[in-house]
Design a protein around this motif. Structure first.
Motif, PDB file in Angstrom:
ATOM      1  N   GLN A  36       0.815  -1.217   0.000  1.00  0.00           N
ATOM      2  CA  GLN A  36       0.000   0.000   0.000  1.00  0.00           C
ATOM      3  C   GLN A  36       0.848   1.266   0.000  1.00  0.00           C
ATOM      4  OE1 GLN A  36      -3.089  -0.452   3.048  1.00  0.00           O
ATOM      5  NE2 GLN A  36      -4.440  -1.005   1.367  1.00  0.00           N
ATOM      6  N   ARG A  37       2.076   1.156   0.473  1.00  0.00           N
ATOM      7  CA  ARG A  37       2.952   2.339   0.410  1.00  0.00           C
ATOM      8  C   ARG A  37       3.207   2.698  -1.051  1.00  0.00           C
ATOM      9  NH1 ARG A  37       5.538   3.738   5.423  1.00  0.00           N
ATOM     10  NH2 ARG A  37       4.487   2.425   6.895  1.00  0.00           N
ATOM     11  N   TRP A  38       3.359   1.663  -1.862  1.00  0.00           N
ATOM     12  CA  TRP A  38       3.549   1.910  -3.297  1.00  0.00           C
ATOM     13  C   TRP A  38       2.331   2.678  -3.841  1.00  0.00           C
ATOM     14  CZ3 TRP A  38       0.594   0.769  -7.517  1.00  0.00           C
ATOM     15  CH2 TRP A  38       1.195   0.946  -8.778  1.00  0.00           C
ATOM     16  N   TRP A  39       1.146   2.168  -3.486  1.00  0.00           N
ATOM     17  CA  TRP A  39      -0.083   2.804  -3.983  1.00  0.00           C
ATOM     18  C   TRP A  39      -0.186   4.244  -3.476  1.00  0.00           C
ATOM     19  CZ3 TRP A  39      -3.865   0.113  -6.965  1.00  0.00           C
ATOM     20  CH2 TRP A  39      -4.967   0.906  -7.319  1.00  0.00           C
ATOM     21  N   LEU A  40       0.099   4.390  -2.174  1.00  0.00           N
ATOM     22  CA  LEU A  40      -0.037   5.698  -1.540  1.00  0.00           C
ATOM     23  C   LEU A  40       0.833   6.749  -2.239  1.00  0.00           C
ATOM     24  CD1 LEU A  40      -1.166   7.366   0.866  1.00  0.00           C
ATOM     25  CD2 LEU A  40       0.862   6.675   2.152  1.00  0.00           C
ATOM     26  N   HIS A  41       2.052   6.379  -2.592  1.00  0.00           N
ATOM     27  CA  HIS A  41       2.954   7.320  -3.259  1.00  0.00           C
ATOM     28  C   HIS A  41       2.275   7.898  -4.511  1.00  0.00           C
ATOM     29  CE1 HIS A  41       6.803   8.957  -4.729  1.00  0.00           C
ATOM     30  NE2 HIS A  41       6.247   8.719  -5.920  1.00  0.00           N
ATOM     31  N   HIS A  42       1.792   6.984  -5.358  1.00  0.00           N
ATOM     32  CA  HIS A  42       1.203   7.442  -6.628  1.00  0.00           C
ATOM     33  C   HIS A  42      -0.103   8.191  -6.401  1.00  0.00           C
ATOM     34  CE1 HIS A  42       4.308   5.447  -8.870  1.00  0.00           C
ATOM     35  NE2 HIS A  42       4.109   4.354  -8.162  1.00  0.00           N
ATOM     36  N   SER A  43      -0.851   7.724  -5.403  1.00  0.00           N
ATOM     37  CA  SER A  43      -2.137   8.350  -5.116  1.00  0.00           C
ATOM     38  C   SER A  43      -1.941   9.799  -4.641  1.00  0.00           C
ATOM     39  CB  SER A  43      -2.839   7.517  -4.041  1.00  0.00           C
ATOM     40  OG  SER A  43      -4.162   7.909  -3.912  1.00  0.00           O
ATOM     41  N   LEU A  44      -0.961   9.996  -3.757  1.00  0.00           N
ATOM     42  CA  LEU A  44      -0.716  11.347  -3.234  1.00  0.00           C
ATOM     43  C   LEU A  44      -0.163  12.260  -4.323  1.00  0.00           C
ATOM     44  CD1 LEU A  44       0.762  10.598   0.300  1.00  0.00           C
ATOM     45  CD2 LEU A  44      -1.464  11.620  -0.226  1.00  0.00           C
ATOM     46  N   GLU A  45       0.665  11.672  -5.183  1.00  0.00           N
ATOM     47  CA  GLU A  45       1.228  12.471  -6.268  1.00  0.00           C
ATOM     48  C   GLU A  45       0.090  13.022  -7.137  1.00  0.00           C
ATOM     49  OE1 GLU A  45       5.291  11.406  -8.289  1.00  0.00           O
ATOM     50  OE2 GLU A  45       3.674  10.151  -9.068  1.00  0.00           O
ATOM     51  N   ARG A 154      -0.818  31.807   4.768  1.00  0.00           N
ATOM     52  CA  ARG A 154       0.355  31.350   5.531  1.00  0.00           C
ATOM     53  C   ARG A 154       0.251  29.839   5.773  1.00  0.00           C
ATOM     54  NH1 ARG A 154       2.681  31.661  10.615  1.00  0.00           N
ATOM     55  NH2 ARG A 154       0.644  31.426  11.579  1.00  0.00           N
ATOM     56  N   LEU A 155       0.799  29.069   4.847  1.00  0.00           N
ATOM     57  CA  LEU A 155       0.701  27.604   4.976  1.00  0.00           C
ATOM     58  C   LEU A 155       1.887  27.054   5.767  1.00  0.00           C
ATOM     59  CD1 LEU A 155      -0.392  26.218   1.497  1.00  0.00           C
ATOM     60  CD2 LEU A 155      -1.576  25.931   3.657  1.00  0.00           C
ATOM     61  N   PRO A 156       1.667  26.011   6.545  1.00  0.00           N
ATOM     62  CA  PRO A 156       2.807  25.379   7.229  1.00  0.00           C
ATOM     63  C   PRO A 156       3.668  24.617   6.216  1.00  0.00           C
ATOM     64  CG  PRO A 156       0.801  24.143   7.618  1.00  0.00           C
ATOM     65  CD  PRO A 156       0.403  25.336   6.814  1.00  0.00           C
ATOM     66  N   PRO A 157       4.910  24.292   6.552  1.00  0.00           N
ATOM     67  CA  PRO A 157       5.758  23.577   5.594  1.00  0.00           C
ATOM     68  C   PRO A 157       5.233  22.173   5.319  1.00  0.00           C
ATOM     69  CG  PRO A 157       6.824  23.747   7.747  1.00  0.00           C
ATOM     70  CD  PRO A 157       5.570  24.550   7.827  1.00  0.00           C
ATOM     71  N   SER A 158       5.567  21.657   4.127  1.00  0.00           N
ATOM     72  CA  SER A 158       5.146  20.309   3.742  1.00  0.00           C
ATOM     73  C   SER A 158       6.387  19.448   3.541  1.00  0.00           C
ATOM     74  CB  SER A 158       4.370  20.400   2.420  1.00  0.00           C
ATOM     75  OG  SER A 158       4.123  19.102   1.913  1.00  0.00           O
ATOM     76  N   ASP A 159       6.276  18.135   3.821  1.00  0.00           N
ATOM     77  CA  ASP A 159       7.364  17.208   3.493  1.00  0.00           C
ATOM     78  C   ASP A 159       7.397  17.011   1.984  1.00  0.00           C
ATOM     79  OD1 ASP A 159       7.607  16.907   6.192  1.00  0.00           O
ATOM     80  OD2 ASP A 159       6.844  14.841   6.267  1.00  0.00           O
ATOM     81  N   GLU A 160       8.550  16.531   1.498  1.00  0.00           N
ATOM     82  CA  GLU A 160       8.636  16.103   0.090  1.00  0.00           C
ATOM     83  C   GLU A 160       8.159  14.661   0.025  1.00  0.00           C
ATOM     84  OE1 GLU A 160       9.593  17.329  -2.819  1.00  0.00           O
ATOM     85  OE2 GLU A 160       9.809  19.327  -1.943  1.00  0.00           O
ATOM     86  N   LEU A 161       7.267  14.371  -0.915  1.00  0.00           N
ATOM     87  CA  LEU A 161       6.754  13.003  -1.029  1.00  0.00           C
ATOM     88  C   LEU A 161       7.903  11.995  -1.214  1.00  0.00           C
ATOM     89  CD1 LEU A 161       4.367  11.062  -1.276  1.00  0.00           C
ATOM     90  CD2 LEU A 161       4.177  11.679  -3.690  1.00  0.00           C
ATOM     91  N   THR A 162       8.864  12.337  -2.054  1.00  0.00           N
ATOM     92  CA  THR A 162       9.947  11.367  -2.328  1.00  0.00           C
ATOM     93  C   THR A 162      10.766  11.072  -1.064  1.00  0.00           C
ATOM     94  OG1 THR A 162      11.186  13.252  -3.131  1.00  0.00           O
ATOM     95  CG2 THR A 162      10.260  11.800  -4.808  1.00  0.00           C
ATOM     96  N   ALA A 163      10.802  12.043  -0.133  1.00  0.00           N
ATOM     97  CA  ALA A 163      11.583  11.820   1.100  1.00  0.00           C
ATOM     98  C   ALA A 163      10.925  10.755   1.980  1.00  0.00           C
ATOM     99  CB  ALA A 163      11.726  13.132   1.861  1.00  0.00           C
ATOM    100  N   TRP A 164       9.690  10.414   1.715  1.00  0.00           N
ATOM    101  CA  TRP A 164       9.025   9.376   2.500  1.00  0.00           C
ATOM    102  C   TRP A 164       9.457   7.965   2.080  1.00  0.00           C
ATOM    103  CZ3 TRP A 164       3.156  11.091   3.045  1.00  0.00           C
ATOM    104  CH2 TRP A 164       3.097  12.205   3.894  1.00  0.00           C
ATOM    105  N   ASN A 165      10.120   7.869   0.940  1.00  0.00           N
ATOM    106  CA  ASN A 165      10.616   6.560   0.456  1.00  0.00           C
ATOM    107  C   ASN A 165       9.540   5.482   0.465  1.00  0.00           C
ATOM    108  OD1 ASN A 165      13.242   7.400  -0.034  1.00  0.00           O
ATOM    109  ND2 ASN A 165      13.739   7.216   2.157  1.00  0.00           N
ATOM    110  N   LEU A 166       8.405   5.796  -0.108  1.00  0.00           N
ATOM    111  CA  LEU A 166       7.300   4.818  -0.101  1.00  0.00           C
ATOM    112  C   LEU A 166       7.484   3.738  -1.166  1.00  0.00           C
ATOM    113  CD1 LEU A 166       4.335   7.346   0.343  1.00  0.00           C
ATOM    114  CD2 LEU A 166       5.280   5.812   2.068  1.00  0.00           C
ATOM    115  N   LEU A 167       8.299   4.039  -2.174  1.00  0.00           N
ATOM    116  CA  LEU A 167       8.472   3.069  -3.264  1.00  0.00           C
ATOM    117  C   LEU A 167       9.645   2.150  -2.955  1.00  0.00           C
ATOM    118  CD1 LEU A 167       8.057   5.484  -6.320  1.00  0.00           C
ATOM    119  CD2 LEU A 167       6.338   3.989  -5.287  1.00  0.00           C
ATOM    120  N   PRO A 168       9.511   0.857  -3.253  1.00  0.00           N
ATOM    121  CA  PRO A 168      10.642  -0.041  -2.999  1.00  0.00           C
ATOM    122  C   PRO A 168      11.754   0.236  -4.003  1.00  0.00           C
ATOM    123  CG  PRO A 168       8.897  -1.219  -4.143  1.00  0.00           C
ATOM    124  CD  PRO A 168       8.375   0.160  -3.874  1.00  0.00           C
ATOM    125  N   SER A 169      13.020   0.064  -3.573  1.00  0.00           N
ATOM    126  CA  SER A 169      14.089   0.276  -4.549  1.00  0.00           C
ATOM    127  C   SER A 169      15.005  -0.948  -4.624  1.00  0.00           C
ATOM    128  CB  SER A 169      14.879   1.535  -4.221  1.00  0.00           C
ATOM    129  OG  SER A 169      15.294   1.503  -2.880  1.00  0.00           O
TER     130      SER A 169
END
Ligand code: FAD
Length: 432
Positions: A36-45, A154-169
């Protein structure tokens, strides 16, 4: 974006911060699994880019959701927090912890489950009366997508999606997942094509070679399409009744979670089984996960699961039953494997179905009804399905493929004979 009343309500009230929190802490052992982490990455993107197109911004944060939601709400000075109501016990606890600033919207079920209670006010634990009650309510029409969003200055900072490393490598075990395209555009397109096929569902749903089911489960799990959207698209189609009734199982699973929040970890009926454990059970469990049990239908299912993160429902039943009854391994080990490998892993659906198969659920088949995998494979004509997922057997004719001769090169011997396994299971039940 579609049928998301929480987004519609927030957007209707003015500028708002859209927030997704990846929370691996609150759910404990039920943190989101690898598939599901794989799915989540693409879904959030895709969700992020949809929001941007409409003038909004999706903020991504990682950590304990109650803390982060509170922090972001304070940062943007939010008077109200809108969210979709969930039924998993850990999310219900988080919802309570957020207090009365939180407004919950029903979007995850056909009917708000607060309305579907027994005469004594309890959530249902048995499907038939649940479905009768559900059918007595009209399913509300889905709400339309919100087209204009506005983020606060004034939005709070956001993480970078890629920094979450949701995709297997290393290794990239998800190459076969390319059969999926997460996101709501694909969900809508699947629904559209499913409309043409839904009338055949009643005859084809148990035939894995034909793949006659909707494949909507991961899209539903991730909120990329709503059950109400599906219901209203299909209810007018003649012959869709069987499908809609199955869709309602998803609501029922949530009702079962409300009735028993521990359904994912605790057998609902104590049936005293002497589950196998130790090194020989561990070796059998591993062979099951790899699709090397020597039973083609089980192996085809388990390999399909590994390759694409999904398995046909009839084959899920056969493979789960094989683990619990033929191998006599505790259903919770199977539940864990499915949790990590399914793109549609879902607390209610997974737990309810595992307990149903194991005979430990409130509304389940008895333990001593033991599915014969080879008989099931023949009955549901699984030959082509096996050819697809177990290439060693692809050349076998229909009369051999369900129960191949022992000399087929590269294919494992049966871990246990059917009759022997049956006897073992029945006596584990009697003397356990
Ligand atoms: P379709 O047959 O097209 O059905 C449409 C939708 O109805 C599904 O997407 C699903 O949301 C719902 N549905 C259908 N059958 C069931 C059912 N038996 N229980 C609950 N909802 C149902 N489903 C999950 O979504 N997540 C899980 O983690 C999950 N684990 C399972 C574990 C086992 C051991 C078994 C036997 C079944 C499990 N299921 C689970 C139920 C079912 O197998 C899947 O929902 C179905 O295969 C998904 O494919 P589909 O979308 O093509 O289903």
């Amino acid at each position: 974006m579609d049928d998301q009343p929480a987004i519609a309500a927030a957007a209707g009230a003015g500028p708002f911060a859209a927030l997704y929190v990846l929370d691996d802490e609150t759910p404990g052992a039920f943190g989101i699994g690898a598939a599901q982490r794989w799915w989540l990455h693409h879904s959030l993107e895709r969700l992020g880019s949809e929001m941007e197109k409409r003038g909004g911004t999706l903020i991504l944060r990682r950590g304990k959701s109650v803390d982060i939601v509170s922090e972001v709400a304070a940062h943007v000075n939010a008077g109200t927090i809108h969210a979709t109501r969930h039924y998993e016990p850990w999310w219900q606890a988080s919802e309570r912890a957020l207090g009365n600033k939180l407004v919950l919207h029903p979007a995850d079920t056909l009917i708000p489950l607060e309305e579907i209670k027994t005469s004594s006010g309890e959530p249902y634990r048995i499907y038939s009366p649940f479905y009768r009650k559900l059918s007595s309510f009209p399913v509300d029409p889905p709400s339309e997508a919100t087209h204009r969003l506005k983020a606060p200055a004034r939005l709070p900072p956001s993480d970078e999606l890629t920094a979450w490393n949701l995709l297997p490598s290393k290794p990239d075990w998800a190459s076969g997942f390319s059969v999926w395209r997460p996101g709501e555009e694909e969900a809508r397109s699947k629904l559209k094509s499913w409309k043409e096929k839904v009338a055949s569902y009643a005859h084809q749903r148990d035939l894995p070679s034909l793949q006659g089911t909707s494949e909507l489960s991961p899209f539903l799990h991730f909120g990329e399409i709503s059950p109400r959207r599906i219901w209203h698209a299909l209810a007018p189609v003649p012959g869709s009744e069987k499908f809609l009734k199955e869709l309602a199982w998803r609501d029922f699973a949530r009702s079962a979670v409300l009735a028993d929040p521990k359904i994912g970890v605790k057998s609902q009926r104590s049936i005293d089984i002497a589950w196998r454990s130790g090194s020989s059970a561990d070796a059998d469990f591993e062979a099951w996960t790899r699709g090397e049990t020597g039973y083609p239908i089980v192996d085809a299912g388990m390999r399909q699961l590994w390759k694409i993160g999904w398995m046909h429902n009839r084959v899920r039943m056969i493979a789960a039953s094989f683990l619990v009854k033929h191998l006599l391994i505790d259903w919770r080990r199977g539940e864990r494997w499915f949790w990590d490998t399914l793109v549609d892993a879902d607390y209610g659906n997974n737990s309810l179905n595992w307990q149903w198969i194991a005979g430990t659920g409130v509304d389940s088949q008895p333990f001593n009804r033991i599915m014969a995998p080879i008989g099931q494979s023949r009955k549901f004509d699984a030959g082509d399905y096996i050819r697809r997922w177990v290439p060693e057997l692809a050349a076998l004719a229909d009369d051999l493929i369900h129960d191949p001769p022992s000399e087929v090169a590269g294919y494992p011997q049966k871990l246990v004979g059917h009759l022997e396994a049956r006897e073992r299971a029945l006596s584990a039940r009697q003397h356990g």
